[in-house]
Design a protein around this motif. Structure first.
Motif, PDB file in Angstrom:
ATOM      1  N   PRO A 533       0.791  -1.241   0.000  1.00 46.62           N
ATOM      2  CA  PRO A 533       0.000   0.000   0.000  1.00 46.62           C
ATOM      3  C   PRO A 533       0.821   1.288   0.000  1.00 46.62           C
ATOM      4  CG  PRO A 533      -0.585  -1.409   1.841  1.00 46.62           C
ATOM      5  CD  PRO A 533       0.434  -2.138   1.070  1.00 46.62           C
ATOM      6  N   ILE A 534       1.838   1.378   0.816  1.00 46.41           N
ATOM      7  CA  ILE A 534       2.600   2.624   0.857  1.00 46.41           C
ATOM      8  C   ILE A 534       4.003   2.396   0.320  1.00 46.41           C
ATOM      9  CG2 ILE A 534       3.532   4.410   2.375  1.00 46.41           C
ATOM     10  CD1 ILE A 534       0.520   4.568   1.998  1.00 46.41           C
ATOM     11  N   ALA A 535       4.682   1.405   0.854  1.00 55.05           N
ATOM     12  CA  ALA A 535       6.021   1.070   0.376  1.00 55.05           C
ATOM     13  C   ALA A 535       6.277  -0.382   0.747  1.00 55.05           C
ATOM     14  CB  ALA A 535       7.051   1.972   1.030  1.00 55.05           C
ATOM     15  N   ALA A 536       7.160  -1.029  -0.004  1.00 60.93           N
ATOM     16  CA  ALA A 536       7.405  -2.446   0.238  1.00 60.93           C
ATOM     17  C   ALA A 536       8.005  -2.675   1.615  1.00 60.93           C
ATOM     18  CB  ALA A 536       8.314  -3.003  -0.843  1.00 60.93           C
ATOM     19  N   GLU A 537       8.818  -1.709   2.096  1.00 64.15           N
ATOM     20  CA  GLU A 537       9.446  -1.917   3.409  1.00 64.15           C
ATOM     21  C   GLU A 537       8.419  -1.763   4.521  1.00 64.15           C
ATOM     22  OE1 GLU A 537      11.010   1.371   1.862  1.00 64.15           O
ATOM     23  OE2 GLU A 537      10.957  -0.246   0.393  1.00 64.15           O
ATOM     24  N   ARG A 538       7.332  -1.065   4.194  1.00 63.29           N
ATOM     25  CA  ARG A 538       6.337  -0.763   5.213  1.00 63.29           C
ATOM     26  C   ARG A 538       5.477  -2.008   5.490  1.00 63.29           C
ATOM     27  NH1 ARG A 538       4.867   3.003   9.147  1.00 63.29           N
ATOM     28  NH2 ARG A 538       3.450   1.495   9.995  1.00 63.29           N
ATOM     29  N   ALA A 539       4.890  -2.544   4.462  1.00 62.24           N
ATOM     30  CA  ALA A 539       4.056  -3.729   4.604  1.00 62.24           C
ATOM     31  C   ALA A 539       3.769  -4.271   3.225  1.00 62.24           C
ATOM     32  CB  ALA A 539       2.741  -3.380   5.282  1.00 62.24           C
ATOM     33  N   SER A 540       3.633  -5.576   3.128  1.00 59.46           N
ATOM     34  CA  SER A 540       3.296  -6.149   1.839  1.00 59.46           C
ATOM     35  C   SER A 540       2.481  -7.406   2.054  1.00 59.46           C
ATOM     36  CB  SER A 540       4.571  -6.487   1.062  1.00 59.46           C
ATOM     37  OG  SER A 540       5.360  -7.345   1.839  1.00 59.46           O
ATOM     38  N   TYR A 541       1.685  -7.729   1.078  1.00 61.74           N
ATOM     39  CA  TYR A 541       0.860  -8.937   1.145  1.00 61.74           C
ATOM     40  C   TYR A 541       0.697  -9.446  -0.266  1.00 61.74           C
ATOM     41  CZ  TYR A 541      -3.502 -11.633   1.386  1.00 61.74           C
ATOM     42  OH  TYR A 541      -4.465 -12.599   1.266  1.00 61.74           O
ATOM     43  N   SER A 542       0.996 -10.710  -0.458  1.00 61.31           N
ATOM     44  CA  SER A 542       0.826 -11.290  -1.780  1.00 61.31           C
ATOM     45  C   SER A 542      -0.173 -12.424  -1.690  1.00 61.31           C
ATOM     46  CB  SER A 542       2.154 -11.792  -2.307  1.00 61.31           C
ATOM     47  OG  SER A 542       1.909 -12.567  -3.444  1.00 61.31           O
ATOM     48  N   ALA A 543      -1.408 -12.107  -2.053  1.00 66.09           N
ATOM     49  CA  ALA A 543      -2.451 -13.123  -1.963  1.00 66.09           C
ATOM     50  C   ALA A 543      -2.208 -14.294  -2.916  1.00 66.09           C
ATOM     51  CB  ALA A 543      -3.803 -12.486  -2.223  1.00 66.09           C
ATOM     52  N   PRO A 544      -1.787 -14.037  -4.181  1.00 66.01           N
ATOM     53  CA  PRO A 544      -1.607 -15.195  -5.070  1.00 66.01           C
ATOM     54  C   PRO A 544      -0.572 -16.176  -4.545  1.00 66.01           C
ATOM     55  CG  PRO A 544      -1.430 -13.139  -6.300  1.00 66.01           C
ATOM     56  CD  PRO A 544      -1.550 -12.772  -4.864  1.00 66.01           C
ATOM     57  N   ILE A 545       0.530 -15.634  -3.989  1.00 63.18           N
ATOM     58  CA  ILE A 545       1.575 -16.553  -3.519  1.00 63.18           C
ATOM     59  C   ILE A 545       1.109 -17.315  -2.291  1.00 63.18           C
ATOM     60  CG2 ILE A 545       3.896 -16.659  -2.566  1.00 63.18           C
ATOM     61  CD1 ILE A 545       4.712 -14.513  -4.431  1.00 63.18           C
ATOM     62  N   ALA A 546       0.472 -16.614  -1.363  1.00 64.97           N
ATOM     63  CA  ALA A 546      -0.010 -17.298  -0.163  1.00 64.97           C
ATOM     64  C   ALA A 546      -1.012 -18.381  -0.545  1.00 64.97           C
ATOM     65  CB  ALA A 546      -0.647 -16.299   0.792  1.00 64.97           C
ATOM     66  N   PHE A 547      -1.928 -18.036  -1.452  1.00 63.55           N
ATOM     67  CA  PHE A 547      -2.976 -18.979  -1.848  1.00 63.55           C
ATOM     68  C   PHE A 547      -2.380 -20.188  -2.553  1.00 63.55           C
ATOM     69  CE2 PHE A 547      -6.256 -19.954  -5.226  1.00 63.55           C
ATOM     70  CZ  PHE A 547      -7.057 -20.702  -4.390  1.00 63.55           C
ATOM     71  N   LEU A 548      -1.547 -19.910  -3.593  1.00 60.89           N
ATOM     72  CA  LEU A 548      -0.991 -21.022  -4.366  1.00 60.89           C
ATOM     73  C   LEU A 548       0.011 -21.811  -3.537  1.00 60.89           C
ATOM     74  CD1 LEU A 548      -0.605 -19.299  -7.833  1.00 60.89           C
ATOM     75  CD2 LEU A 548      -2.335 -20.919  -7.107  1.00 60.89           C
ATOM     76  N   GLY A 549       0.739 -21.107  -2.664  1.00 63.11           N
ATOM     77  CA  GLY A 549       1.723 -21.792  -1.824  1.00 63.11           C
ATOM     78  C   GLY A 549       1.054 -22.815  -0.931  1.00 63.11           C
ATOM     79  N   VAL A 550       0.021 -22.363  -0.201  1.00 63.18           N
ATOM     80  CA  VAL A 550      -0.672 -23.282   0.705  1.00 63.18           C
ATOM     81  C   VAL A 550      -1.321 -24.405  -0.091  1.00 63.18           C
ATOM     82  CG1 VAL A 550      -2.537 -23.474   2.372  1.00 63.18           C
ATOM     83  CG2 VAL A 550      -1.008 -21.529   2.463  1.00 63.18           C
ATOM     84  N   LEU A 551      -1.921 -24.031  -1.222  1.00 61.53           N
ATOM     85  CA  LEU A 551      -2.574 -25.045  -2.062  1.00 61.53           C
ATOM     86  C   LEU A 551      -1.567 -26.099  -2.519  1.00 61.53           C
ATOM     87  CD1 LEU A 551      -5.446 -25.391  -3.214  1.00 61.53           C
ATOM     88  CD2 LEU A 551      -4.583 -24.455  -5.347  1.00 61.53           C
TER      89      LEU A 551
END
Lengths: 681, 314
Positions: A533-551
């Protein structure tokens, strides 16, 4: 005439008008009526979605002045980015619900005619579209009333039941009190726009151009906020919502809860950011506080319910609260000229608006499917439905996961963005806000954790375990159209959850227009896979990776563990060596919520009674127990009961004047005329 | 010498899979010493998992797909979380997948499904466990968020790598906000991983069990996965605490030596945490369930104090 967003909107209205025209013709053939109604409403909704997506991305503003209305007061229509966004919210869910209605309404065939239901649904949908397109106070209120009145008749559809009539009446009262408040707010703004001379101020353009004096601006804001809150179901104006939404037919509940409440959100955003434009920080704080209270109280009341649709209705209160949290934060940031953070918070709020429409619609459709199959709304009579209705169960589960703000579904993304906005509040220049706002984040965390608990209860008690009810009728899965409607909503929930960057990129110009900041560049600075949302060092979330990773891990583990042919033995339930385990030994909805009822009990009015039937010979050996629990809304007793009592008291007093004797009434008329003559000399 | 980041990632997940049962074994061993009992071998958890994996599954007749899917999901989530938390290195390809809030949400989805699985069979125990687990989780969540908030004020980030990096670069001075946040985190971690005084992982007594009640009906490979995942959860919460509060020794880049050196440092820290955990578990008795409100309330208070002290003192 080339294709434009405005033309699509016009098509959408024409389709609805066409439907209303052919209803009298199709009345005699209910099957065709249902089919035509569903198909035309779906097409109309899809046209609106297309127009909305197009407008938000292109930014083309179209406006038109209709030669309708009162003399010299024509209707103004405007399609801008904000209207476009809400057209998408309304249209997307409405198109899914229309498909669903096809199957749902067939359930009424042979029982009662659905002509009024189809007609008022079309009016309702048209009213909602018109509300977001209105560009003057006049047509806004006309559309607002059209929406309120048609939904009143929809709630009243099964009017032989007294609770439906009561709920519809309560809804009508609250809706109108809210409408009066909105009318007054527009009155203030329109009056000041022309210095109380002439009627030209009723157009939104005139209100936009006027800078209101601070006191009047606050009055207008408070009136508008109160009015829209009554529609949105913000605590303490929420009591109509858990009464009206459960009793309406489920496709209507899905629309009311999913999208009608959003028109109120639209109203707040339109009035605050667009019409007034300039405001002090405490307005935002007010919205934030009401949002937090609604979120927490909504979910706590939801936990206490055992009527599936009532539970969902209380969750609407909660989610409206979450949306208002985002908007309140955006207002605070805007008033301190922190446009970047304001854009983030606004996107969080608006994204949650879209998400809530989808998952709440999905959940109400699921509840409707359960109702359709079991004719039961009380969860305590359900259980084990996953075996009879596997599709409904899986799709309802998708809705549960979304609303509980769990990845990878969409509810999580918008709540995560709201948390990020909260976490950035320490950059505000006010120490007081720095200290207090984080506590709001903690309340939001409490809300989403309680929502998860509530949906474990809702899904677990309804679909898992074994049947609790006494009536073991045959249950079967609902038909293809209902499943398709739910499936599309569930897929959208997953899609929005896995691909949030695309949606945020699409919404960003809207935030820029309203809050002045843009987060598109930073939010997808690392490609569509990473949400930063603001900067990569601040916070990040990758839904595709989390989803596919767990799957991937799930699939690999499954395959590896099944390489060795290991048998699964299906055996009867282990009963610890005692006599047979019965269905009545399961946890119920009431017992599931018991620890939380005890912890937060002081917020409700709880009446708990245990009776021994018959009085046992010894207290240790009761023969039969009767347990009665009643949890009531404290707000009803604090706020509404006094008003109800006062109005009854007053009407009894006034009622004394009515004797039924004509002579007395003639005296009244005579006295009235005398008084008038004296005063109007 | 730099190695490929993916190799670091795979090494880290391998360390997670191998070291998690070892850590649980260590905690059990030290606990036995403290309580004057003969301890099982350090490798007993491996034997348990191997035995369970070899056994057939006994499944209740009315178990649905949720019951069978949950163990795999819980296991998958644990592995995913192990790829995100900086256990050996702060420069992981997966570390940007989730910040600490999203990580907590990943654990929440595992808990959500475990609670559903508890209700799936339709026994009183399962429902009881689910109800209690979700209650405790709801109370732990606000405290967790406040702790995250207090830590993120120092590092101006909720990204785990960034948090670890900032704390490890800073002077080893005592920041009051971090001390309070650490206290809060310890209380929350005890609740989240189901340890004494909130829950007792060793009990099967009807009235006291929470997590065990939910998974009572599991057997065979399903139980193996769940047990393994709960060992990993304990390990992950420990390493999460280490990364946020004591990140010294975690490699900052993909240097081979630094990553290899991180392993003994990690084992050393785990050894100490294990002893600390045992001290708490033997020193305290399990609480009544309605006392947990106060327990987690104090966690919330500590985290809030941490935040306030940041604004006032730092």
């Amino acid at each position: 005439m080339s294709l434009s967003p405005f033309l699509l909107v016009a098509c959408s209205f024409l389709l609805l008008a066409f439907l209303l025209l052919i209803i009298p013709v199709l009345r005699s053939n209910q099957k065709h009526l249902i089919f035509a109604g569903s198909a035309l409403m779906m097409l109309s909704a899809l046209a609106a979605v297309a127009a909305g997506i197009w407008t938000v991305s292109s930014g083309a503003m179209s406006r038109v002045i209709l030669p309708l209305g009162l003399p010299d007061l024509p209707f103004h229509i405007r399609l801008d980015r904000l209207s476009g966004f809400f057209l998408v919210v309304i249209g997307l869910l409405s198109s899914f619900v229309s498909i669903y209605s096809l199957g749902y309404l067939k359930g009424y065939l042979g029982l009662r005619p659905v002509t009024s239901l189809v007609a008022f649904s079309a009016l309702f949908l048209g009213g909602m579209f018109l509300v977001v397109l209105a560009d003057d106070a006049f047509i806004f209120l006309v559309a607002w009333e059209m929406m309120a009145a048609s939904s009143y008749f929809l709630v009243l559809f099964e009017d032989e039941r007294i609770e439906n009539r009561r709920a519809a009446f309560l809804y009508l009262i609250v809706a109108h009190v809210g409408a009066i408040s909105i009318l007054l707010s527009f009155g203030v703004m329109a009056g000041l726009a022309t210095d109380f001379k002439g009627f030209g101020g009723y157009a939104f353009d005139a209100m936009r151009e006027t800078a209101l004096p601070a006191g009047w601006a606050t009055t207008a804001f408070l009136l508008a906020f109160a009015g829209f809150s009554a529609k949105a179901g913000v605590v303490p104006l929420h009591v109509w919502l858990p009464e009206a939404h459960p009793v309406a037919p489920s496709n209507v509940s899905a629309l009311m809860s999913g999208v009608m409440l959003k028109t109120a959100i639209y109203g707040i955003v339109r009035v605050v950011f667009d019409l007034i434009g300039d405001f002090p920080w405490w307005w935002g704080a007010l919205v934030l506080v009401f949002g937090l209270v609604s979120a927490v109280m909504g979910v706590l009341y939801a936990l206490m319910q055992h009527d599936l649709k009532r539970l969902l209705a209380y969750h609407s209160v909660e989610n409206i609260g979450i949306i208002l949290i985002g908007i309140g934060l955006a207002m605070i940031f805007t008033s301190f000229d922190m446009s970047l953070l304001a854009a983030l918070a606004l996107i969080a709020g608006l994204f949650h608006t879209l998400n809530h429409a989808l998952f709440k619609g999905l959940l109400f459709m699921g509840a409707g499917a359960v109702l359709h199959a079991t004719h039961e709304r009380n969860m305590e009579e359900m259980g084990g439905l996953i075996r009879f209705m596997p599709w409904t169960a899986a799709l309802f589960l998708a809705g549960c996961v979304s609303i509980s703000a769990l990845p990878p579904f969409n509810g999580f993304v918008s709540e995560w963005l709201t948390y990020q906005a909260f976490l950035l509040s320490p950059s505000l220049p006010s120490p007081l806000l720095n200290l207090l706002i984080p506590l709001g984040a903690a309340l939001l965390a409490l809300t989403s954790a309680l929502a998860a608990a509530c949906f474990v209860k809702a899904f677990g008690v309804t679909f898992l375990g074994s049947r609790r009810g006494r009536h073991h009728g045959i249950i079967h899965e609902v038909d293809w159209s209902m499943r398709t409607g739910m499936l599309l909503a569930a897929l959208s929930c997953l899609g929005l959850g896995v691909m949030p960057t695309l949606v945020i990129k699409w919404m960003d110009p809207l935030a820029e227009e309203l809050a002045g900041g843009t987060i598109a560049a930073s939010a997808s600075g690392f490609g569509w896979m990473w949400l930063t949302p603001i900067a990569a060092e601040r916070a990040s979330y990758s839904a595709p990776i989390a989803f596919l990773g767990v799957l991937a891990v799930v699939i690999i583990t499954y395959v590896v563990l099944h390489a060795r042919p290991g048998a699964i033995h299906r055996v009867p339930l282990w009963d610890c060596g005692f006599e047979k385990v019965t269905d009545r030994m399961q946890y119920t909805a009431t017992s599931f919520a018991m620890p939380l009822r005890r912890i937060f009990g002081y917020l409700f009015s709880i009446k708990e009674n245990v009776h021994h039937y018959p009085p046992a010979s010894h207290p240790a050996f009761p023969e039969r127990l009767h347990y009665h629990l009643r949890v009531r809304d404290r707000f009803w007793m604090w706020l509404y009961q006094p008003v109800v009592d006062a109005s009854f008291w007053l009407s009894r007093r006034i009622g004394r004047m009515q004797h039924g004797r004509i002579q007395v009434y003639l005296i009244y008329s005579f006295v009235t005329i005398l008084v008038l003559l004296i005063f109007s000399r | 010498m730099n190695i490929h980041p993916l190799i670091v990632e795979i090494t880290q997940i391998a360390v997670l899979l191998v070291a998690a049962p070892l850590f649980t074994g260590w905690v059990k061993m030290v606990k036995c010493w403290f309580q004057g009992r003969t301890s099982p071998s350090l490798f007993q958890p491996y034997r348990d998992i191997r035995k369970l994996l070899a056994k057939d599954v006994t499944l209740a007749e009315n178990a649905s797909w949720i019951f069978r899917f949950t163990p795999y999901l819980v296991f998958g989530v644990s592995i995913m979380a192990g790829g995100i938390i900086p256990i050996l290195s702060m420069d992981l390809p997966l570390s940007a997948t989730a910040d600490v809030i999203a990580l907590v949400a990943l654990f929440a989805i595992a808990r959500f499904f475990t609670a559903l699985a508890g209700m799936d069979i339709g026994t009183a125990f399962g429902g009881m466990g689910s109800s209690r687990e979700m209650t405790i989780a709801s109370l732990a969540e606000p405290a967790m968020l406040m702790a995250v908030f207090a830590v993120s004020l120092v590092s101006r980030s909720t990204s785990l790598s960034q948090m670890a990096l900032v704390v490890s670069q800073g002077h080893a001075m005592l920041r009051p906000s971090l001390v309070f946040a650490l206290l809060a985190f310890i209380l929350i971690a005890l609740a989240e991983t189901g340890r004494v005084p909130v829950d007792n992982p060793a009990t099967h007594l009807e009235l006291t069990m929470i997590h065990e009640a939910m998974i009572l009906e599991y057997s065979g490979r399903h139980l193996a996965l769940i047990e393994w995942a709960s060992m990993m959860k304990l390990f992950l919460f420990t390493t999460l605490g280490i990364a946020s509060f004591f990140p010294w020794g975690i490699a900052r880049n993909d240097d081979l030596v630094a990553v290899l050196a991180a392993i003994p440092v990690l084992l050393f820290k785990l050894g100490i945490v294990g002893v600390g955990l045992v001290l708490i578990e033997t020193g305290l008795a399990k609480m009544r369930i309605f006392r947990i409100t106060e327990f987690l309330g104090s966690a919330f208070l500590f985290a809030t104090l941490g935040m306030l002290s940041f604004f006032m003192l730092e």
